[in-house]
Structure formats: structure tokens, C-alpha cells
Design a protein around this motif. Sequence first.
Motif, PDB file in Angstrom:
ATOM      1  N   MET A   1     126.769  -2.757   2.858  1.00 24.84           N
ATOM      2  CA  MET A   1     125.555  -2.098   3.353  1.00 24.84           C
ATOM      3  C   MET A   1     126.019  -0.746   3.892  1.00 24.84           C
ATOM      4  N   ILE A   2     125.358   0.315   3.432  1.00 26.80           N
ATOM      5  CA  ILE A   2     125.723   1.658   3.902  1.00 26.80           C
ATOM      6  C   ILE A   2     124.574   2.185   4.753  1.00 26.80           C
ATOM      7  N   VAL A   3     124.846   2.443   6.029  1.00 19.45           N
ATOM      8  CA  VAL A   3     123.801   2.944   6.923  1.00 19.45           C
ATOM      9  C   VAL A   3     124.088   4.411   7.227  1.00 19.45           C
ATOM     10  N   LEU A   4     123.207   5.286   6.751  1.00 22.36           N
ATOM     11  CA  LEU A   4     123.398   6.721   6.981  1.00 22.36           C
ATOM     12  C   LEU A   4     122.797   7.129   8.330  1.00 22.36           C
ATOM     13  N   ALA A   5     123.200   8.302   8.799  1.00 24.32           N
ATOM     14  CA  ALA A   5     122.820   8.737  10.155  1.00 24.32           C
ATOM     15  C   ALA A   5     121.312   8.881  10.325  1.00 24.32           C
ATOM     16  N   ASP A   6     120.588   9.131   9.218  1.00 25.86           N
ATOM     17  CA  ASP A   6     119.134   9.324   9.357  1.00 25.86           C
ATOM     18  C   ASP A   6     118.343   8.041   9.064  1.00 25.86           C
ATOM     19  N   ALA A   7     119.008   6.890   9.075  1.00 20.42           N
ATOM     20  CA  ALA A   7     118.316   5.630   8.769  1.00 20.42           C
ATOM     21  C   ALA A   7     117.377   5.229   9.903  1.00 20.42           C
ATOM     22  N   ASP A   8     116.380   4.430   9.572  1.00 23.13           N
ATOM     23  CA  ASP A   8     115.567   3.784  10.606  1.00 23.13           C
ATOM     24  C   ASP A   8     116.458   2.670  11.172  1.00 23.13           C
ATOM     25  N   VAL A   9     117.046   2.936  12.317  1.00 23.87           N
ATOM     26  CA  VAL A   9     118.094   2.040  12.830  1.00 23.87           C
ATOM     27  C   VAL A   9     117.524   0.657  13.171  1.00 23.87           C
ATOM     28  N   ASP A  10     116.307   0.610  13.641  1.00 22.58           N
ATOM     29  CA  ASP A  10     115.711  -0.697  13.962  1.00 22.58           C
ATOM     30  C   ASP A  10     115.566  -1.552  12.707  1.00 22.58           C
ATOM     31  N   ARG A  11     115.010  -0.938  11.663  1.00 25.04           N
ATOM     32  CA  ARG A  11     114.854  -1.704  10.408  1.00 25.04           C
ATOM     33  C   ARG A  11     116.218  -2.105   9.842  1.00 25.04           C
ATOM     34  N   ALA A  12     117.149  -1.180   9.858  1.00 27.63           N
ATOM     35  CA  ALA A  12     118.486  -1.468   9.315  1.00 27.63           C
ATOM     36  C   ALA A  12     119.150  -2.601  10.103  1.00 27.63           C
TER      37      ALA A  12
ATOM     38  N   ILE B   1     124.610  -9.662   2.805  1.00 25.57           N
ATOM     39  CA  ILE B   1     125.322  -8.477   3.286  1.00 25.57           C
ATOM     40  C   ILE B   1     126.611  -9.001   3.917  1.00 25.57           C
ATOM     41  N   GLU B   2     127.755  -8.597   3.355  1.00 21.97           N
ATOM     42  CA  GLU B   2     129.041  -9.146   3.808  1.00 21.97           C
ATOM     43  C   GLU B   2     129.849  -8.138   4.614  1.00 21.97           C
ATOM     44  N   ARG B   3     129.464  -6.849   4.551  1.00 19.05           N
ATOM     45  CA  ARG B   3     130.218  -5.806   5.286  1.00 19.05           C
ATOM     46  C   ARG B   3     129.300  -4.598   5.425  1.00 19.05           C
ATOM     47  N   VAL B   4     129.468  -3.893   6.557  1.00 20.06           N
ATOM     48  CA  VAL B   4     128.588  -2.745   6.824  1.00 20.06           C
ATOM     49  C   VAL B   4     129.425  -1.514   7.133  1.00 20.06           C
ATOM     50  N   TYR B   5     128.992  -0.364   6.587  1.00 18.68           N
ATOM     51  CA  TYR B   5     129.610   0.933   6.889  1.00 18.68           C
ATOM     52  C   TYR B   5     128.532   1.811   7.516  1.00 18.68           C
ATOM     53  N   VAL B   6     128.768   2.255   8.741  1.00 23.39           N
ATOM     54  CA  VAL B   6     127.740   3.014   9.463  1.00 23.39           C
ATOM     55  C   VAL B   6     128.271   4.403   9.804  1.00 23.39           C
ATOM     56  N   GLU B   7     127.450   5.421   9.518  1.00 21.05           N
ATOM     57  CA  GLU B   7     127.848   6.795   9.880  1.00 21.05           C
ATOM     58  C   GLU B   7     127.937   6.904  11.396  1.00 21.05           C
ATOM     59  N   ALA B   8     128.947   7.619  11.856  1.00 27.70           N
ATOM     60  CA  ALA B   8     129.300   7.678  13.282  1.00 27.70           C
ATOM     61  C   ALA B   8     128.123   7.947  14.238  1.00 27.70           C
TER      62      ALA B   8
ATOM     63  N   ARG C   1     132.789   1.749  11.384  1.00 28.81           N
ATOM     64  CA  ARG C   1     132.331   3.135  11.582  1.00 28.81           C
ATOM     65  C   ARG C   1     132.936   4.025  10.489  1.00 28.81           C
ATOM     66  N   VAL C   2     132.121   4.915   9.889  1.00 32.71           N
ATOM     67  CA  VAL C   2     132.665   5.851   8.891  1.00 32.71           C
ATOM     68  C   VAL C   2     132.275   7.274   9.250  1.00 32.71           C
ATOM     69  N   GLY C   3     133.074   8.224   8.745  1.00 29.46           N
ATOM     70  CA  GLY C   3     132.842   9.634   9.059  1.00 29.46           C
ATOM     71  C   GLY C   3     131.626  10.191   8.353  1.00 29.46           C
ATOM     72  N   ASP C   4     131.462   9.810   7.078  1.00 30.95           N
ATOM     73  CA  ASP C   4     130.310  10.326   6.319  1.00 30.95           C
ATOM     74  C   ASP C   4     129.993   9.410   5.137  1.00 30.95           C
ATOM     75  N   ALA C   5     128.955   9.805   4.391  1.00 28.73           N
ATOM     76  CA  ALA C   5     128.479   8.979   3.274  1.00 28.73           C
ATOM     77  C   ALA C   5     129.544   8.818   2.195  1.00 28.73           C
ATOM     78  N   GLU C   6     130.337   9.863   1.989  1.00 25.54           N
ATOM     79  CA  GLU C   6     131.376   9.780   0.948  1.00 25.54           C
ATOM     80  C   GLU C   6     132.428   8.730   1.297  1.00 25.54           C
ATOM     81  N   GLU C   7     132.785   8.673   2.568  1.00 26.85           N
ATOM     82  CA  GLU C   7     133.759   7.654   2.992  1.00 26.85           C
ATOM     83  C   GLU C   7     133.152   6.253   2.815  1.00 26.85           C
ATOM     84  N   ALA C   8     131.878   6.122   3.172  1.00 25.38           N
ATOM     85  CA  ALA C   8     131.192   4.818   3.021  1.00 25.38           C
ATOM     86  C   ALA C   8     131.179   4.389   1.552  1.00 25.38           C
ATOM     87  N   LEU C   9     130.890   5.349   0.688  1.00 21.96           N
ATOM     88  CA  LEU C   9     130.817   5.046  -0.747  1.00 21.96           C
ATOM     89  C   LEU C   9     132.183   4.637  -1.290  1.00 21.96           C
TER      90      LEU C   9
END
Length: 510
Positions: free
Chosen positions: A253-264, A283-290, A388-396
Motif C-alpha cells: 500500500m503506497i500512501v502519498l502525502a496528499d492522501a485522505d489520511v482518515d480513509r487510508a 494489505i501486507e506492507r505499507v509505505y507512507v510519505e514522510a 516511512r519513505v522519502g517520496d513516491a519514487e522510493e515507495a514504488l
Amino acid sequence: MASVEQAPAAAQGGTGIPVENPATGETITTVPTLGREDVHELVARARAAQPAWDAIGFDERGRVLRRAQKWVTDNAERIIATIVSETGKTYEDAQLAEIMYAAAAFGFWAKEAPAFLADEPMKSANPLVKGKKLVVRYRPVGVVGVIGPWNFPLTNSFGDCIPALAAGNAVILKPSEVTPLTSLLMAEGLRAAGLPEDVFQVATGDGATGAALIDEVDFVMFTGSTKTGKKVMERAAKTLTPVGLELGGKDPMIVLADADVDRAANAAAYYSMNNGGQVCISIERVYVEAPVYDQFVAKVTERVKSLRQGRSDGPGSIDVGAVTFPPQLDIIDKHVRDAVRKGARVLTGGRAGNGPGMFYEPTVLVDVDHSMSCMTEETFGPTLPIMRVGDAEEALRLANDSPYGLQASVWTKDTRRGEQLARRVEAGAVCVNDAQVNYTALELPMGGWKSSGLGTRHGAGGIRKYTQQQTLLVTRFAGKRDPHMFPYKRRTTLLLGKLTRLLYGRGKRD
Ligand code: NAD
């Protein structure tokens, strides 16, 4: 064989498999382990019954499937009770992901099979076949062997039998030795719906029973672990029998900084813990932008902490059920212990529950990385490691750093960007701002990339795989001899060369 009591005589004397309720530890009953001879006998009966089932056509088969659909809704409580007893899951997990799926699937395949398998008239640009009738048709393979896992005895074992039957095949289902009772109950349902004898049979047993089935059938539909899937394919290669493989996953699961955090956060808690985390597309692992990491972790942990776990006592009684398969408890604990040893923190859960019954506490892990098995191997339990990830590219990059490629999700309010990122994830299905629900759309193909499988279920491919494709070419109007036939003549050969150049050699190329 439609019930435990009707098992072949040879099996009655053989070893039996005790079926346990994982939420209580009680033994419910014992089912026979069918041997090679028993399987051979079932397949012979299936072969004898199949041609008539094929011959009655789509309309009549559709009527049987629609009656079975009604049987499922009429008998929902009984089926749910059976599923809950042999899996230890919640009432809701059985209702939503099994009863609703099966009821929908009977209707879907009854309606769509005729269109998916209709003759396809073709046109060709090739002058050699001009004026001829060209048709692609789909013919049932004969006898399909379905081998299933324990996590969804109705949806993932029985579910694959429905399109196989709709196509006109006879089916033998080898359910998991851990959860055979739902399949036996469905055999009763199909009989009540008017399915002719021996068109659907259940072969209870273990891996050896499954292996014996592979040797005899015309198509193997396997759902289970990647490890067993490889053995199934190897075995099927001996008889060159085609296989469909729906295997394990490690869905990111990749959560970007502009996600609806409640829904995510709500979705992360639900889609990692529903069915006790024993979903191939969990969902077995999550990567979230800092920027949203702390907020996301706090919300997920709060949701997970509030989950009620235990033995289901009907609708709304608990949120998370048992671990269905005993060895799975060790795998889950091993992944958690390995993570903690390497520096991860447990924010909630992190232990097996106290008996009776097999439970693992809903668990949230942070400070995780890819040196830990919880981020790289399928856990298949109620755990959620968040990184925690630095950006979307790292998450990908991390999402794609996996031998698996079953499913994934991307969370962002910018759905355009979300879709662009989704297209770069190496997985058979990717959701944006959602997870798992794509599985309920039977129109959508579902299948894994990489070590997650081979082929797809659902959609046109989900039924065509149970058929042999045949091409028909019918020449109605023709002379005694076509120009390209013997004897070869210099003039004709030169003319054909000219024609080739005329058709394919003209025009500018870059
Ligand atoms: P498993 O591979 O242990 O067993 C699956 C089935 O294979 C069982 O019926 C088993 O008896 C049979 N089997 C075992 N050895 C065999 C052999 N040598 N030849 C033929 N059959 C054999 O899997 P499981 O533990 O029952 O199920 C959990 C796994 O299933 C997880 O990895 C999960 O991700 C996967 N799964 C995948 C999907 C999907 O759609 N991709 C769906 C559900 C479950």
C-alpha cells in the motif's frame, strides 16, 4: 462423492482427516483421505457424465446455476455456520467475502458464459482465405480439477468450479484438508439445484490426493501457496496438462502525502486484518510519505487497538477471527520476532492469544525495512508493518522489490497521479484509493504477476481457460485446384512474389 458418508468404499477404510474448529480447538468431524484409486474412480465417473452436461447447452446449465444461486441465498446461515466452524473466521468475513461472492458468481457465469464462449466469426486480410468461413469456437476441456486453499473455502475453492461447470465441464474439487466441509455442503447444494450426478464431485484428502488428481484431469485450477503452485505445474508438465495458478502475495500500500489520511488509515486497518489477514490480496506492507507518516501510524494504531478478537458468536460479535491453519501461527510469530530483533517496534499486538483456539493479536509494526521477513515474505496473518519513505519514487521502488505481484494500492487525492503510479507497480491489479473490492467485480480479470500466479480468474479469460479453442475454416465456393497447389509453375510462383511485394512491400518506411 457428495457427502462424507458417501465417500468411496476404499476411502472409508483409509486414513481420515480430522477437521477442527480453529476458534475452539474442537474436532468437528473426520473426512476420508482419498487415494490414487479413489481419484481415478471419481474421474472415470466425471468423464462418463460430462458429455451429456455439455450437450444440454448454456440455457439448461444456466437454469441449474441460477437454482444453485437461490440455494445459496436460502441456505446462507447454514453455509456461514459451516465456514465459520472450519475456518474460525467472523460471521461478516463469511457473509461478505464468501456468500455474497458465490451468490453473485452463480448469476454472473449463468448470464455471461454464452457470450464469453460464443462462436467468433473472424475476418482475415490474407487473400489466400478470402471468401472462406473463419470461426473460433470454445469447447469444454472435459474434466477440470480444482485444488483449493483453506482461507476462503467457498470463494477460492468452490468459486473456481462455477465457470468450469458453466462451460460444460465436469469438475472434481480437492478442497484443503483443513477446510473440506464447505465443499461437501456445496455438493449437496448443487444436487438440490438439479445438477446431474457426477458432474461435480469432491475429493477430500491432502497433497497426495491433489497430486493424483493432477495426473488425471484435463485442466488444473490451483489456488494456494507459491511453493505448492510450482510443484503443481511441475507435475502437470508430465502429462502436458494446462494449469491456472492463483498464488501468494505481498501486497504493498503506497500512501502519498496528499492522501485522505482518515480513509487510508481505515482501509489499512480493514484490508490488512479482515479475514484475520488471511486474504491473498491482504494489505501486507505499507509505505507512507514522510509528511503524513506520524498521523497515519497514529490513526491505524488506534483503529487496530480497538479490534475485538475471538470466537464468532453471530453478526457483529467480533472483528477479527482465528488463524485457520496451525503452522501459520508460527510463521506470523516468526515474522514479528524477526522484525523486533532487527529493530522494529510493536505498537499494538505482537503475540499469539491465549487458548483455547488459535489467535494472533492484531499487530502494527513500525521502524521496519526490507531486511525483515515481515516486509518481504507473505505473512498471511493479522499484522501490518508500516514504513516511512522519502517520496513516491522510493515507495514504488520498494513496492516492486518483491518476488510477488498479486495486487497493490496507491492512496492520493490526485487520482491522475495515482493512476500513473499504479501503472508502474508490478502487480496484476492495482487500486487507487481502494483495495480488494476489485475482486468483487467479476468482469475484471484477477491474476498475479511474477511468483503470484499464471493466468487469470474472472472476465472472459476466467472461463475460456476451461475450454479448448478450436479454429474452423470452411471453404464453400472453390475451384478444383487453387493456384498455389502442385505442380509448381514458374509463372504462378513469380506472380505470387509480385503479389507479396504489392501487398506488403509498397510505401515508405522510416
Ligand atoms: P497450500 O499451497 O499449502 O495448499 C493448497 C492446496 O494444495 C491444498 O488443497 C493442498 O492439499 C494442496 N496440495 C498440497 N500439496 C500438493 C501437491 N504436491 N500437489 C497437489 N496439491 C497439493 O496453500 P494453503 O496454505 O492452503 O493456502 C494459503 C495460500 O494460498 C497463501 O499463499 C495465499 O496467498 C494463497 N491464496 C491465493 C489466492 C489467489 O487468488 N491468488 C487466493 C487464496 C489463497
